[in-house]
Design a protein around this motif. Sequence first.
Motif, mmCIF file in Angstrom:
data_model
loop_
_atom_site.group_PDB
_atom_site.id
_atom_site.type_symbol
_atom_site.label_atom_id
_atom_site.label_comp_id
_atom_site.label_asym_id
_atom_site.label_seq_id
_atom_site.Cartn_x
_atom_site.Cartn_y
_atom_site.Cartn_z
ATOM 1 N N MET A 1 0.824 -1.213 0.000
ATOM 2 C CA MET A 1 0.000 0.000 0.000
ATOM 3 C C MET A 1 0.852 1.254 0.000
ATOM 4 S SD MET A 1 -3.237 -0.754 2.452
ATOM 5 C CE MET A 1 -3.428 0.949 2.979
ATOM 6 N N MET A 2 1.918 1.201 0.825
ATOM 7 C CA MET A 2 2.795 2.360 0.906
ATOM 8 C C MET A 2 3.533 2.594 -0.407
ATOM 9 S SD MET A 2 4.135 2.026 4.785
ATOM 10 C CE MET A 2 5.597 3.048 4.605
ATOM 11 N N GLN A 3 3.926 1.491 -1.003
ATOM 12 C CA GLN A 3 4.611 1.550 -2.299
ATOM 13 C C GLN A 3 3.690 2.177 -3.343
ATOM 14 O OE1 GLN A 3 7.594 0.908 -3.335
ATOM 15 N NE2 GLN A 3 7.316 0.779 -5.545
ATOM 16 N N GLU A 4 2.431 1.733 -3.344
ATOM 17 C CA GLU A 4 1.465 2.266 -4.302
ATOM 18 C C GLU A 4 1.229 3.752 -4.090
ATOM 19 O OE1 GLU A 4 -2.036 -0.173 -4.205
ATOM 20 O OE2 GLU A 4 -1.100 -1.699 -5.483
ATOM 21 N N LYS A 5 1.172 4.118 -2.835
ATOM 22 C CA LYS A 5 0.948 5.516 -2.511
ATOM 23 C C LYS A 5 2.110 6.374 -3.008
ATOM 24 C CE LYS A 5 -1.241 8.037 1.179
ATOM 25 N NZ LYS A 5 -1.545 8.108 2.594
ATOM 26 N N ARG A 6 3.304 5.850 -2.815
ATOM 27 C CA ARG A 6 4.495 6.566 -3.248
ATOM 28 C C ARG A 6 4.479 6.727 -4.770
ATOM 29 N NH1 ARG A 6 8.187 4.356 0.265
ATOM 30 N NH2 ARG A 6 8.449 2.583 -1.096
ATOM 31 N N GLU A 7 4.126 5.634 -5.433
ATOM 32 C CA GLU A 7 4.070 5.680 -6.892
ATOM 33 C C GLU A 7 3.020 6.663 -7.386
ATOM 34 O OE1 GLU A 7 3.685 1.930 -8.953
ATOM 35 O OE2 GLU A 7 5.351 1.124 -7.786
ATOM 36 N N TYR A 8 1.923 6.687 -6.690
ATOM 37 C CA TYR A 8 0.841 7.584 -7.082
ATOM 38 C C TYR A 8 1.252 9.044 -6.906
ATOM 39 C CZ TYR A 8 -3.815 9.374 -7.903
ATOM 40 O OH TYR A 8 -4.880 10.054 -8.436
ATOM 41 N N ARG A 9 1.970 9.295 -5.819
ATOM 42 C CA ARG A 9 2.447 10.659 -5.585
ATOM 43 C C ARG A 9 3.433 11.091 -6.675
ATOM 44 N NH1 ARG A 9 2.354 10.341 0.250
ATOM 45 N NH2 ARG A 9 4.369 9.327 0.188
ATOM 46 N N ALA A 10 4.316 10.167 -7.050
ATOM 47 C CA ALA A 10 5.296 10.461 -8.099
ATOM 48 C C ALA A 10 4.573 10.739 -9.424
ATOM 49 C CB ALA A 10 6.251 9.289 -8.259
ATOM 50 N N TYR A 11 3.530 9.963 -9.663
ATOM 51 C CA TYR A 11 2.727 10.131 -10.876
ATOM 52 C C TYR A 11 2.081 11.516 -10.903
ATOM 53 C CZ TYR A 11 -1.608 9.602 -13.615
ATOM 54 O OH TYR A 11 -2.663 9.793 -14.474
ATOM 55 N N LYS A 12 1.465 11.874 -9.771
ATOM 56 C CA LYS A 12 0.795 13.181 -9.652
ATOM 57 C C LYS A 12 1.766 14.327 -9.924
ATOM 58 C CE LYS A 12 -3.541 12.858 -8.468
ATOM 59 N NZ LYS A 12 -4.470 13.356 -9.473
ATOM 60 N N LYS A 13 2.946 14.167 -9.393
ATOM 61 C CA LYS A 13 3.961 15.192 -9.549
ATOM 62 C C LYS A 13 4.293 15.370 -11.034
ATOM 63 C CE LYS A 13 8.019 16.202 -6.739
ATOM 64 N NZ LYS A 13 8.991 15.541 -5.848
ATOM 65 N N ARG A 14 4.419 14.245 -11.729
ATOM 66 C CA ARG A 14 4.728 14.312 -13.152
ATOM 67 C C ARG A 14 3.578 14.936 -13.929
ATOM 68 N NH1 ARG A 14 6.431 8.375 -14.539
ATOM 69 N NH2 ARG A 14 6.251 9.055 -16.697
ATOM 70 N N VAL A 15 2.350 14.589 -13.557
ATOM 71 C CA VAL A 15 1.186 15.168 -14.224
ATOM 72 C C VAL A 15 1.210 16.686 -14.070
ATOM 73 C CG1 VAL A 15 -1.343 15.352 -14.196
ATOM 74 C CG2 VAL A 15 -0.262 13.107 -14.009
ATOM 75 N N ASN A 16 1.530 17.128 -12.869
ATOM 76 C CA ASN A 16 1.528 18.566 -12.606
ATOM 77 C C ASN A 16 2.625 19.316 -13.346
ATOM 78 O OD1 ASN A 16 -0.779 18.780 -11.024
ATOM 79 N ND2 ASN A 16 0.313 18.001 -9.239
ATOM 80 N N LYS A 17 3.629 18.583 -13.789
ATOM 81 C CA LYS A 17 4.718 19.215 -14.536
ATOM 82 C C LYS A 17 4.384 19.380 -16.014
ATOM 83 C CE LYS A 17 9.024 18.088 -12.161
ATOM 84 N NZ LYS A 17 10.004 16.991 -12.202
ATOM 85 N N LEU A 18 3.328 18.720 -16.463
ATOM 86 C CA LEU A 18 2.951 18.800 -17.882
ATOM 87 C C LEU A 18 2.480 20.209 -18.234
ATOM 88 C CD1 LEU A 18 0.748 15.568 -18.284
ATOM 89 C CD2 LEU A 18 2.941 15.957 -19.403
ATOM 90 N N PRO A 19 2.628 20.597 -19.524
ATOM 91 C CA PRO A 19 2.046 21.868 -19.944
ATOM 92 C C PRO A 19 0.535 21.839 -19.684
ATOM 93 C CG PRO A 19 3.383 20.928 -21.693
ATOM 94 C CD PRO A 19 3.328 19.912 -20.600
#
Lengths: 98, 104
Positions: free
Chosen positions: B5-23
Motif C-alpha cells: 500500500m505504501m509503495q502504491e501511494k508513493r508511486e501515485y504521488r510520483a505520478y501526480k507530480k509528473r502530471v503537474n509538470k505537464l504543460p
Amino acid sequence: MKDLTEMLKGVLEGVVLQKIHAGETYGYEITKYLNDLGFGDIVEGTVYTILVRIEKKGLVIEKIKSELGLARKFYTLNAKGEQELKEFWERWTFLEKK
Amino acid sequence: MLKKMMQEKREYRAYKKRVNKLPEEYRKAMKAIEKYMWNFAKGSGMFEILKNILEMFENSATDGLCVRKVVGDGIAEFADSLLAEFPEETWIDKMKKKLRDSIE
C-alpha cells in the motif's frame, strides 16, 4: 486523404509493422511517416494505441532510451513480428485478387 | 500488504507530480482521461495504463506537439480504444464474460 483512416483502421497495424520492419523507430516518427504517406488524419494517439496492441501481442522488442530526462520507447520487430508482417501482406494480396 | 500500500501511494504521488509538470493543456487532458478511465477500472491495474499515457504525453509535449495533435478530435475515442486493448483491467469485461457464460 480524408476518411482514409476509418477505412484502413484494421490495416494500419500492418502498415505500422512495415515501418518498424524498415528499422528501429518510435511513436512520433511512425506518425510522421504515416502522415507523409497520405494518412493526414492519423494522430499520435492512434499510433500509440496500435503500438500498445503490437506490444501486447509480443511482436516487437522494445528498447528504452532516455533523452532530456525522458524515456522514449524504440521498437524493433522480433521473429514473431516479422512472421505477422508476412501474413499481413499475404492477406492483403488475397484481398487484392478478389 | 501494508508495504504494498505504501509503495502504491508513493508511486501515485510520483505520478501526480509528473502530471503537474505537464504543460497546462496536457495536464487538463491527462486529468480528464484519468477521471474517465477510473470509472471502468477493475483494480489498480488501470494505473499502469495511465502511467503509460503520461509517458507518451511527456514525450509529445517535448516534441512540441499540441495535445490535439496527439489525441485528435476524439479524446473519448482515444480513451475507449485504449480500454479496448486492456479489457482485463475493466469490470465491464467481467460482466461480458458472465453474459457469455449464461448460454451453453
